[in-house]
Design a protein around this motif. Structure first.
Motif, short mmCIF file in Angstrom:
data_model
loop_
_atom_site.label_atom_id
_atom_site.label_comp_id
_atom_site.label_asym_id
_atom_site.label_seq_id
_atom_site.Cartn_x
_atom_site.Cartn_y
_atom_site.Cartn_z
N LEU A 297 0.83 -1.20 0.00
CA LEU A 297 0.00 0.00 0.00
C LEU A 297 0.87 1.25 0.00
N PHE A 298 0.54 2.19 -0.85
CA PHE A 298 1.16 3.51 -0.82
C PHE A 298 0.08 4.51 -0.38
N ASN A 299 -0.03 4.76 0.92
CA ASN A 299 -1.06 5.66 1.45
C ASN A 299 -2.46 5.22 0.99
N CYS A 300 -3.02 4.27 1.68
CA CYS A 300 -4.30 3.68 1.30
C CYS A 300 -5.47 4.60 1.62
N VAL A 356 0.18 17.64 -0.95
CA VAL A 356 0.02 16.36 -1.64
C VAL A 356 1.39 15.76 -1.92
N TYR A 357 2.33 16.61 -2.31
CA TYR A 357 3.74 16.23 -2.44
C TYR A 357 4.52 17.03 -1.39
N GLY A 358 5.10 16.35 -0.40
CA GLY A 358 5.90 17.05 0.58
C GLY A 358 7.13 17.66 -0.06
N ASP A 359 7.82 16.86 -0.85
CA ASP A 359 8.94 17.32 -1.67
C ASP A 359 8.40 17.51 -3.08
N THR A 360 8.37 18.73 -3.56
CA THR A 360 7.73 19.03 -4.85
C THR A 360 8.67 18.90 -6.05
N THR A 361 9.82 18.29 -5.85
CA THR A 361 10.78 18.15 -6.96
C THR A 361 10.15 17.47 -8.17
N TRP A 411 3.93 4.77 3.91
CA TRP A 411 3.00 5.88 4.13
C TRP A 411 3.75 7.18 4.40
N GLY A 412 3.43 8.21 3.63
CA GLY A 412 3.99 9.52 3.92
C GLY A 412 3.31 10.13 5.13
N ASP A 413 4.09 10.60 6.10
CA ASP A 413 3.49 11.09 7.34
C ASP A 413 2.91 12.50 7.20
N SER A 414 3.09 13.13 6.02
CA SER A 414 2.56 14.48 5.82
C SER A 414 1.39 14.49 4.84
N ASP A 415 0.75 13.34 4.68
CA ASP A 415 -0.40 13.24 3.78
C ASP A 415 -1.56 14.07 4.33
N PRO A 416 -2.04 15.08 3.57
CA PRO A 416 -3.15 15.90 4.07
C PRO A 416 -4.51 15.24 3.89
N TRP A 417 -4.59 14.18 3.09
CA TRP A 417 -5.88 13.57 2.75
C TRP A 417 -6.16 12.31 3.55
N VAL A 418 -5.19 11.43 3.67
CA VAL A 418 -5.38 10.20 4.47
C VAL A 418 -4.20 10.06 5.43
N PRO A 419 -4.22 10.83 6.51
CA PRO A 419 -3.12 10.76 7.48
C PRO A 419 -2.98 9.37 8.07
N VAL A 420 -1.75 8.96 8.30
CA VAL A 420 -1.51 7.61 8.79
C VAL A 420 -1.93 7.45 10.24
N ASP A 421 -1.95 8.55 11.01
CA ASP A 421 -2.19 8.44 12.44
C ASP A 421 -3.39 9.24 12.93
N GLY A 445 7.99 13.58 6.23
CA GLY A 445 7.89 14.72 5.34
C GLY A 445 7.33 14.42 3.96
N VAL A 446 6.82 13.21 3.76
CA VAL A 446 6.33 12.77 2.45
C VAL A 446 4.80 12.85 2.43
N GLY A 447 4.24 13.19 1.27
CA GLY A 447 2.81 13.41 1.14
C GLY A 447 2.01 12.19 0.71
N HIS A 448 0.99 12.44 -0.13
CA HIS A 448 -0.02 11.43 -0.46
C HIS A 448 0.46 10.41 -1.49
N CYS A 449 1.47 10.72 -2.27
CA CYS A 449 1.92 9.85 -3.36
C CYS A 449 3.39 9.50 -3.20
N PRO A 450 3.75 8.73 -2.18
CA PRO A 450 5.18 8.46 -1.92
C PRO A 450 5.87 7.76 -3.08
N HIS A 451 5.15 6.90 -3.80
CA HIS A 451 5.77 6.15 -4.89
C HIS A 451 6.29 7.07 -5.98
#
Length: 470
Positions: A297-300, A356-361, A411-421, A445-451
């Motif tokens: 799962l990548f941020n389910c 959505v992307y913690g690192d926007t690179t 799971w990215g811990d900075s996901d604004p849509w489906v937080p892990v915790d 520091g990673v967002g909703h789409c870690p992959h």
């Protein structure tokens, strides 16, 4: 016309809708959407077509990309040896537009090559959308559904009533998919999230192939290069039916290949997904115990949508109903919502400014083309509104109870849509609901789409775990 009690209060509900969108559906709230709804509604209605993205602190920052928009509708050409093909092209899809650039995939890419791809994605790019076609026969009868897949590659999208007394109908849909790597290697299925497609795994596919896996990625019905029927009832169950039939058909094709040993052709699958694709991955894994050996799962997601009425306060339910049935109605406010949402400026703002992307690179021109290209397809508006405003469907916990094979969640811990915790269905607690081994890797520091945001870091977690299954 039936007059509902809340019609006279429509202006009040609309005001409440805006307030709730911005406050109640904040990240980590018990709103099943985990905050996705509020942020997206705000950008589509309150700040449409803004050329100056907003920031959380209210500081305005102008961000620009080079290159002109290019929404491709033309398929590429090639074969399984690194280039790709879309079988049985439609006449409307066969003519390439001026300036088409095919995104070449090389199975021998390593980490350095992926980093180079990330840098190149900042320039002007155009993206191949169509690869292979899986013709999926979907049968629906008397409120129940059953599905059968057949990779004939020739059937056009059609609907035929097969039993009028039982109101049964059968439709054949064209499903777009990518297939990379050697058919002798263990198969991995990648499933995208809401609004995405197979190319959202642009960095993962080459790394997995290099690591000795045969990779499949599927455009769910309604997304990417797959058919987009306007009148279909979209649901997690529908997509799970599709994916199970896809696995069955691909497995059979490998068994029928005389060049592949039976033991390798019978190798069990690894099913991976991001967001809604993660929820579908759990559904497939729960249903196909004999064919799936692991799930990643990548941020389910917590549901197909945020409209889980049983989890909402009573006072909020009328507002939710108004949003679902009026604001998101294709023939009502929904059309305007979709037009505002799909603008290049709005999507760019969501990706860059909402975490959505913690690192926007990797939020580059290529990613915008991947996400925006299908939005101009016939039926895209209706699908978007039906899914966004549709039923939430099964929870992750419902599927987890049925799963017996190992599960890895990255799971990215900075996901604004489906937080892990935080929220009602926390990834942090998934292990409590399954009989299987559950491993959770949290990326800081990673967002909703870690992959896609940090593909190298994801694969550093994922590949050793996959090797441990052998």
């Amino acid at each position: 016309m039936i007059m509902h009690w809340w019609y006279p209060a429509t202006p009040l509900f609309f005001f409440l809708f805006l307030v709730c969108s911005l406050t109640i559906c904040a990240p980590g709230s018990k709103c099943a959407g985990g905050g996705r709804g509020g942020a997206i509604f705000a950008d589509a209605f309150l700040f449409p077509c803004s050329n100056v993205p907003r920031t959380a602190a209210g500081v305005q920052k102008t961000i620009s990309f080079t290159g002109a928009p290019a929404f491709l509708s033309s398929p590429g050409a090639g074969g399984d040896d690194g280039s790709n093909v879309h079988d049985d092209k439609d006449p409307q899809q066969s003519a390439a537009t001026a300036g088409d650039v095919i995104l070449v995939q090389n199975k021998d890419l390593d980490v350095q090559d992926v980093q180079l791809m990330q840098q190149q994605g900042q320039g002007q790019v155009q993206v191949q959308r169509y690869y292979h076609t899986f013709s999926w026969k979907y049968t629906k009868s008397s409120g129940a559904t059953s599905a059968n897949g057949a990779s004939t590659g020739t059937a056009a999208t059609a609907a035929a009533v097969t039993n009028s007394e039982e109101k049964e109908y059968s439709r054949t849909y064209k499903i777009n998919y990518r297939r990379e790597g050697s058919p002798k290697d263990p198969p991995i299925l990648l499933i995208h999230g809401f609004g995405a497609n197979v190319n959202h795994f642009r960095y993962n596919i080459p790394l997995l192939v290099q690591s000795g896996y045969q990779v499949f990625a599927v455009d769910l019905l309604g997304f990417g290069g797959s058919d987009k029927p306007k009148d279909e009832d979209y649901s997690i169950s529908l997509w799970v039916d599709l994916l199970c039939d896809f696995i069955k058909e691909m497995s059979q094709s490998m068994l029928d290949d005389s060049d592949i040993d039976n033991d390798k052709a019978n190798h069990p699958w690894i099913v991976c997904g991001n967001s809604i694709g993660g929820l579908c991955s759990l559904g497939v894994t729960a249903r196909m115990k004999h064919a799936v050996q692991a799930c990643v799962l990548f941020n389910c997601a917590q549901g197909m949508s945020g409209f889980r009425y049983e989890e909402a306060p009573f006072w909020l339910r009328p507002v939710m109903y108004f949003i679902q049935k009026v604001v998101l109605a294709p023939d009502g406010y929904g059309g305007k919502f979709f037009e505002n949402f799909k603008t290049r400026e709005n999507v760019q703002s969501i990706l860059l400014q909402q975490g959505v992307y913690g690192d926007t690179t990797n939020v580059n021109e290529e990613l915008l083309e991947i996400l925006l290209g299908p939005s101009n397809d016939e039926g895209a508006k209706e699908v978007f509104l039906k899914v966004f405003g549709g039923p939430a469907g099964p929870t992750p916990e419902e599927f987890l109870k049925e799963i017996e094979c190992p599960i890895l969640a990255i799971w990215g811990d900075s996901d604004p849509w489906v937080p892990v915790d935080r929220g009602t269905h926390q990834g942090l607690n998934f292990g409590e609901y399954t009989k299987a081994e559950y491993t959770l890797e949290i990326l800081k520091g990673v967002g909703h789409c870690p992959h896609d945001e940090v593909p190298v870091e994801v694969h550093e977690k994922m590949l050793p775990w996959l090797q441990s299954l052998l």
